[in-house]
Design a protein around this motif. Structure first.
Motif, PDB file in Angstrom:
ATOM      1  N   ASP A 133      -6.859  -5.643  -4.715  1.00 12.52           N
ATOM      2  CA  ASP A 133      -7.746  -5.762  -5.786  1.00 12.52           C
ATOM      3  C   ASP A 133      -7.604  -4.485  -6.681  1.00 12.52           C
ATOM      4  O   ASP A 133      -7.690  -4.665  -7.839  1.00 12.52           O
ATOM      5  N   ARG A 134      -7.409  -3.354  -6.025  1.00 16.49           N
ATOM      6  CA  ARG A 134      -7.436  -2.155  -7.060  1.00 16.49           C
ATOM      7  C   ARG A 134      -6.243  -2.181  -7.762  1.00 16.49           C
ATOM      8  O   ARG A 134      -5.932  -1.831  -9.151  1.00 16.49           O
ATOM      9  N   MET A 135      -4.801  -2.676  -7.165  1.00 14.92           N
ATOM     10  CA  MET A 135      -3.846  -2.860  -8.035  1.00 14.92           C
ATOM     11  C   MET A 135      -3.875  -3.782  -9.119  1.00 14.92           C
ATOM     12  O   MET A 135      -3.270  -3.413 -10.353  1.00 14.92           O
ATOM     13  N   VAL A 136      -4.362  -4.859  -8.830  1.00 16.32           N
ATOM     14  CA  VAL A 136      -4.601  -5.898  -9.847  1.00 16.32           C
ATOM     15  C   VAL A 136      -5.387  -5.192 -11.223  1.00 16.32           C
ATOM     16  O   VAL A 136      -5.275  -5.464 -12.150  1.00 16.32           O
ATOM     17  N   ARG A 137      -6.497  -4.436 -10.774  1.00 19.10           N
ATOM     18  CA  ARG A 137      -7.605  -3.958 -11.663  1.00 19.10           C
ATOM     19  C   ARG A 137      -6.673  -2.976 -12.577  1.00 19.10           C
ATOM     20  O   ARG A 137      -6.936  -2.998 -13.660  1.00 19.10           O
ATOM     21  N   LEU A 138      -5.743  -2.220 -11.785  1.00 23.37           N
ATOM     22  CA  LEU A 138      -5.054  -1.151 -12.502  1.00 23.37           C
ATOM     23  C   LEU A 138      -3.938  -1.792 -13.541  1.00 23.37           C
ATOM     24  O   LEU A 138      -3.821  -1.385 -14.679  1.00 23.37           O
ATOM     25  N   LEU A 139      -3.388  -2.881 -12.939  1.00 20.15           N
ATOM     26  CA  LEU A 139      -2.325  -3.600 -13.779  1.00 20.15           C
ATOM     27  C   LEU A 139      -3.045  -4.450 -14.924  1.00 20.15           C
ATOM     28  O   LEU A 139      -2.451  -4.342 -16.184  1.00 20.15           O
ATOM     29  N   ASP A 140      -4.391  -4.985 -14.781  1.00 19.85           N
ATOM     30  CA  ASP A 140      -4.950  -5.389 -15.979  1.00 19.85           C
ATOM     31  C   ASP A 140      -5.533  -4.447 -16.888  1.00 19.85           C
ATOM     32  O   ASP A 140      -5.589  -4.905 -18.232  1.00 19.85           O
ATOM     33  N   GLN A 141      -5.454  -3.284 -16.592  1.00 17.99           N
ATOM     34  CA  GLN A 141      -6.014  -2.261 -17.786  1.00 17.99           C
ATOM     35  C   GLN A 141      -4.647  -1.584 -18.341  1.00 17.99           C
ATOM     36  O   GLN A 141      -4.842  -0.747 -19.247  1.00 17.99           O
ATOM     37  N   GLY A 142      -3.393  -2.241 -17.976  1.00 18.73           N
ATOM     38  CA  GLY A 142      -2.215  -1.835 -18.628  1.00 18.73           C
ATOM     39  C   GLY A 142      -1.563  -0.710 -18.037  1.00 18.73           C
ATOM     40  O   GLY A 142      -0.330  -0.265 -18.515  1.00 18.73           O
ATOM     41  N   ASN A 143      -1.716  -0.268 -16.716  1.00 21.84           N
ATOM     42  CA  ASN A 143      -1.057   0.681 -16.141  1.00 21.84           C
ATOM     43  C   ASN A 143       0.260   0.300 -15.392  1.00 21.84           C
ATOM     44  O   ASN A 143       0.125  -0.943 -15.024  1.00 21.84           O
ATOM     45  N   VAL A 144       0.977   1.177 -15.182  1.00 24.60           N
ATOM     46  CA  VAL A 144       2.067   1.043 -14.122  1.00 24.60           C
ATOM     47  C   VAL A 144       1.672   1.376 -12.925  1.00 24.60           C
ATOM     48  O   VAL A 144       0.894   2.618 -13.068  1.00 24.60           O
ATOM     49  N   VAL A 145       1.591   0.752 -11.869  1.00 26.64           N
ATOM     50  CA  VAL A 145       1.245   1.226 -10.511  1.00 26.64           C
ATOM     51  C   VAL A 145       2.161   1.726  -9.656  1.00 26.64           C
ATOM     52  O   VAL A 145       3.217   0.974  -9.472  1.00 26.64           O
ATOM     53  N   VAL A 146       2.125   2.976  -9.120  1.00 24.96           N
ATOM     54  CA  VAL A 146       3.200   3.586  -8.416  1.00 24.96           C
ATOM     55  C   VAL A 146       2.763   3.838  -7.095  1.00 24.96           C
ATOM     56  O   VAL A 146       1.798   4.400  -6.835  1.00 24.96           O
ATOM     57  N   VAL A 147       3.364   3.090  -6.125  1.00 19.34           N
ATOM     58  CA  VAL A 147       2.823   2.953  -4.736  1.00 19.34           C
ATOM     59  C   VAL A 147       3.618   3.754  -3.771  1.00 19.34           C
ATOM     60  O   VAL A 147       4.928   3.507  -3.962  1.00 19.34           O
ATOM     61  N   ALA A 148       3.081   4.779  -2.970  1.00 20.31           N
ATOM     62  CA  ALA A 148       3.838   5.477  -2.046  1.00 20.31           C
ATOM     63  C   ALA A 148       4.149   4.404  -0.766  1.00 20.31           C
ATOM     64  O   ALA A 148       3.312   3.747  -0.304  1.00 20.31           O
ATOM     65  N   GLY A 149       5.518   4.316  -0.554  1.00 18.58           N
ATOM     66  CA  GLY A 149       5.863   3.411   0.273  1.00 18.58           C
ATOM     67  C   GLY A 149       5.714   3.903   1.777  1.00 18.58           C
ATOM     68  O   GLY A 149       5.517   5.014   2.015  1.00 18.58           O
ATOM     69  N   PHE A 150       6.139   3.214   2.802  1.00 17.15           N
ATOM     70  CA  PHE A 150       6.337   3.473   4.089  1.00 17.15           C
ATOM     71  C   PHE A 150       5.011   3.943   4.970  1.00 17.15           C
ATOM     72  O   PHE A 150       5.235   4.566   5.808  1.00 17.15           O
ATOM     73  N   GLN A 151       3.822   3.417   4.460  1.00 19.21           N
ATOM     74  CA  GLN A 151       2.771   3.931   5.073  1.00 19.21           C
ATOM     75  C   GLN A 151       1.861   2.818   4.607  1.00 19.21           C
ATOM     76  O   GLN A 151       1.833   2.027   3.692  1.00 19.21           O
ATOM     77  N   GLY A 152       0.725   2.940   5.763  1.00 11.54           N
ATOM     78  CA  GLY A 152      -0.365   1.930   5.552  1.00 11.54           C
ATOM     79  C   GLY A 152      -1.638   2.820   6.174  1.00 11.54           C
ATOM     80  O   GLY A 152      -1.424   3.922   6.900  1.00 11.54           O
ATOM     81  N   VAL A 153      -2.744   2.069   6.291  1.00 11.21           N
ATOM     82  CA  VAL A 153      -3.967   2.717   6.910  1.00 11.21           C
ATOM     83  C   VAL A 153      -4.202   1.764   8.092  1.00 11.21           C
ATOM     84  O   VAL A 153      -4.350   0.520   7.567  1.00 11.21           O
ATOM     85  N   ASN A 154      -4.701   2.396   9.156  1.00  8.51           N
ATOM     86  CA  ASN A 154      -5.106   1.568  10.268  1.00  8.51           C
ATOM     87  C   ASN A 154      -6.753   1.179  10.099  1.00  8.51           C
ATOM     88  O   ASN A 154      -7.504   1.878   9.424  1.00  8.51           O
ATOM     89  N   SER A 155      -6.992   0.723  11.437  1.00  5.71           N
ATOM     90  CA  SER A 155      -8.725   0.119  11.517  1.00  5.71           C
ATOM     91  C   SER A 155      -9.336   1.335  11.536  1.00  5.71           C
ATOM     92  O   SER A 155     -10.698   1.244  11.285  1.00  5.71           O
ATOM     93  N   VAL A 156      -9.047   2.562  11.890  1.00  5.29           N
ATOM     94  CA  VAL A 156      -9.787   3.621  12.061  1.00  5.29           C
ATOM     95  C   VAL A 156      -9.871   4.661  10.888  1.00  5.29           C
ATOM     96  O   VAL A 156     -10.074   5.819  10.805  1.00  5.29           O
ATOM     97  N   GLY A 157      -8.934   4.189  10.007  1.00  2.00           N
ATOM     98  CA  GLY A 157      -8.744   5.233   8.737  1.00  2.00           C
ATOM     99  C   GLY A 157      -7.689   6.063   8.829  1.00  2.00           C
ATOM    100  O   GLY A 157      -7.422   6.948   7.690  1.00  2.00           O
ATOM    101  N   ASP A 158      -6.808   5.976   9.769  1.00  2.00           N
ATOM    102  CA  ASP A 158      -5.697   6.945  10.013  1.00  2.00           C
ATOM    103  C   ASP A 158      -4.421   6.169   9.076  1.00  2.00           C
ATOM    104  O   ASP A 158      -4.074   5.259   9.204  1.00  2.00           O
ATOM    105  N   ILE A 159      -3.584   7.169   8.685  1.00  2.00           N
ATOM    106  CA  ILE A 159      -2.389   6.904   8.002  1.00  2.00           C
ATOM    107  C   ILE A 159      -1.317   6.321   9.134  1.00  2.00           C
ATOM    108  O   ILE A 159      -1.174   7.075  10.049  1.00  2.00           O
ATOM    109  N   VAL A 160      -0.783   5.416   9.148  1.00  2.00           N
ATOM    110  CA  VAL A 160       0.407   5.066  10.027  1.00  2.00           C
ATOM    111  C   VAL A 160       1.617   4.698   9.169  1.00  2.00           C
ATOM    112  O   VAL A 160       1.661   3.954   8.356  1.00  2.00           O
ATOM    113  N   THR A 161       2.897   5.447   9.673  1.00  2.00           N
ATOM    114  CA  THR A 161       3.841   5.264   8.819  1.00  2.00           C
ATOM    115  C   THR A 161       4.724   4.035   9.471  1.00  2.00           C
ATOM    116  O   THR A 161       4.400   3.582  10.713  1.00  2.00           O
TER     117      THR A 161
END
Length: 438
Positions: A133-161
């Motif tokens: 949702d956030r990526m699409v919103r930023l794209l619709d506003q004309g932005n290039v979206v630069v995403v940090a790879g190699f990581q996500g967030v788990n069910s407790v809100g921690d970063i998991v590589t």
């Protein structure tokens, strides 16, 4: 929505969205960051919405791990993931700043901000979904979206590589969820070659490769793409385009057409892959008739560690033996867990680490045992001892002494005519004929 120009994507896709991924070597210096920014700006100028996934710059991840080890070798895995994820975040922010300098609106997002959801152990997470949702919103506003790879967030809100090659997997997952027209992977190698061009300068770039073949090449040691990224692309029927960051060539298109013509060879063997990051593991138990195979493989499942070249015998006459190859860098985590699981069952574990894996990759190898025979004969003629062997329709792999692995790559590449454009692997080379007549 329109049909993808390649005709191989998963049904309807948006050709207006382009996902690009840049590896660490592509961003290693500020000069290279600006070069990548100019590439991204050119893509944005065509009117397409652009998402860029980035790795940590140069050797940043290794440096962060070194710092953590010096601080405390027993550091918590959660904190190591927090630390390592910062390398990709820095790359994303720097590239966004470079794009702003060119007048291109850009927003950098860390893993949690980009909606990449992950599960599993710290250091080896698996992407479960991408909330776009956030990526699409930023794209619709004309932005290039630069995403940090190699990581996500788990069910407790921690970063998991996501483990080695995780940025490739991030890029493919993002492209799949956005239903992008294509996913471009930019590296310091300008495509997929018949062997690693950094090891074998005479190898040839392939214009196109089947996704299933590419998955085997990646698992067998080809470093351009991570196996999990290719597997995900195959499942999602997503077209990948591997290109050189600093080259003008067309690179290699990887698609799931399944047509032999995409293999760019009249013969069966498409490429030779090699992997020096290999260890042989032997499990032995005497005095118990219990089949330990399920106990052993359960350890791999719990640690999410892939296993290859599996062989086993027993249980019979109170003895059980099982052997397999794993990535050598997994051994420190694997060995204590195997020891613990086998201790109560009377089993022991031995590890041999001075080995490498050589693989032929292509189509129909299982139905053509002569290819394995040719490989073994050519290596034997050069005095290279082979041990464990595994063959499937798409890959034949053997283990060889690590100090002879690169010699084996040269021999196999020549044996199957991969160094000669237009030459099919069905034509035996002089090496094979001589070894047959010895």
């Amino acid at each position: 929505m329109e049909h993808c120009e390649y005709g191989e994507c998963r049904g309807w896709c948006s050709v207006e969205i382009l996902v690009q991924k840049y590896g660490g070597s592509s961003l290693a210096t500020l000069e290279r960051v600006h070069h990548v920014a100019r590439r991204v700006a050119a893509a944005h100028a065509t009117g397409r919405s652009v998402v860029v996934v980035v790795s940590a710059r140069g050797n940043a991840t290794d440096e962060l791990i070194r710092l953590a080890d010096e601080t405390d070798p027993r550091r918590p895995e959660r904190e190591l993931d927090q630390l390592m994820a910062s390398g990709e975040c820095a790359s994303a922010a720097l590239l966004a700043i470079a794009l702003h300098r060119l007048g291109v609106p850009a927003v950098s997002l860390a893993g949690p901000q980009s909606g990449v959801l992950a599960t599993g152990r710290y250091g080896s997470g698996v992407i479960t979904a991408v909330a776009t949702d956030r990526m699409v919103r930023l794209l619709d506003q004309g932005n290039v979206v630069v995403v940090a790879g190699f990581q996500g967030v788990n069910s407790v809100g921690d970063i998991v590589t996501l483990g080695r090659g995780g940025s490739d997997t991030t890029a493919v997952a993002v492209a799949a969820e956005l239903r992008a027209g294509q996913c471009e992977i930019y590296t310091d190698v300008d495509g997929i070659y018949t062997a690693d061009p950094r090891v074998l300068p005479g190898s040839r770039r392939l214009a196109s490769v089947d996704l299933a073949v590419m998955a085997e090449m990646a698992f067998a040691g080809a470093k351009v793409l991570h196996p999990r990224a290719v597997e995900l692309a195959a499942m999602e029927r997503l077209v990948l385009h591997v290109r050189g960051t600093f080259a003008a060539d067309d690179g290699t298109v990887i698609s799931g057409g399944g047509d032999m013509k995409v293999l760019e060879t009249r013969g069966v063997v498409v490429a030779v892959a090699h992997d020096p990051d290999v260890a042989r593991v032997l499990v032995h138990s005497r005095g118990s008739r219990k089949d330990l195979a399920s106990d052993v493989l359960a350890v791999f499942a719990r640690l999410t560690i892939p296993v290859d070249l599996v062989a086993r015998s027993g249980p019979y006459e109170d003895e059980f033996r099982m052997g397999f190859t794993v990535a050598e860098h997994h051994v420190p985590a694997l060995l204590p867990e195997l020891d613990r699981a086998l201790a109560a069952l009377g089993g022991s574990v031995a590890v041999e680490e001075n080995v490498g894996k050589l693989s032929l990759v292509g189509m129909g190898l299982l139905n053509r045992p002569e290819y394995t025979a040719r490989l073994l004969a050519a290596l034997s003629a050069a005095g290279i001892f082979t041990s464990w062997i595994s063959t499937s329709q798409l890959r034949t792999s053997v283990t060889v002494p690590r100090h002879r692995l690169l010699d084996a790559v040269h021999i196999a590449h020549r044996e199957f005519g991969l160094d000669q454009p237009g030459r099919g692997a069905d034509e035996p080379s002089t090496t094979y004929v001589e070894s047959e007549n010895r």
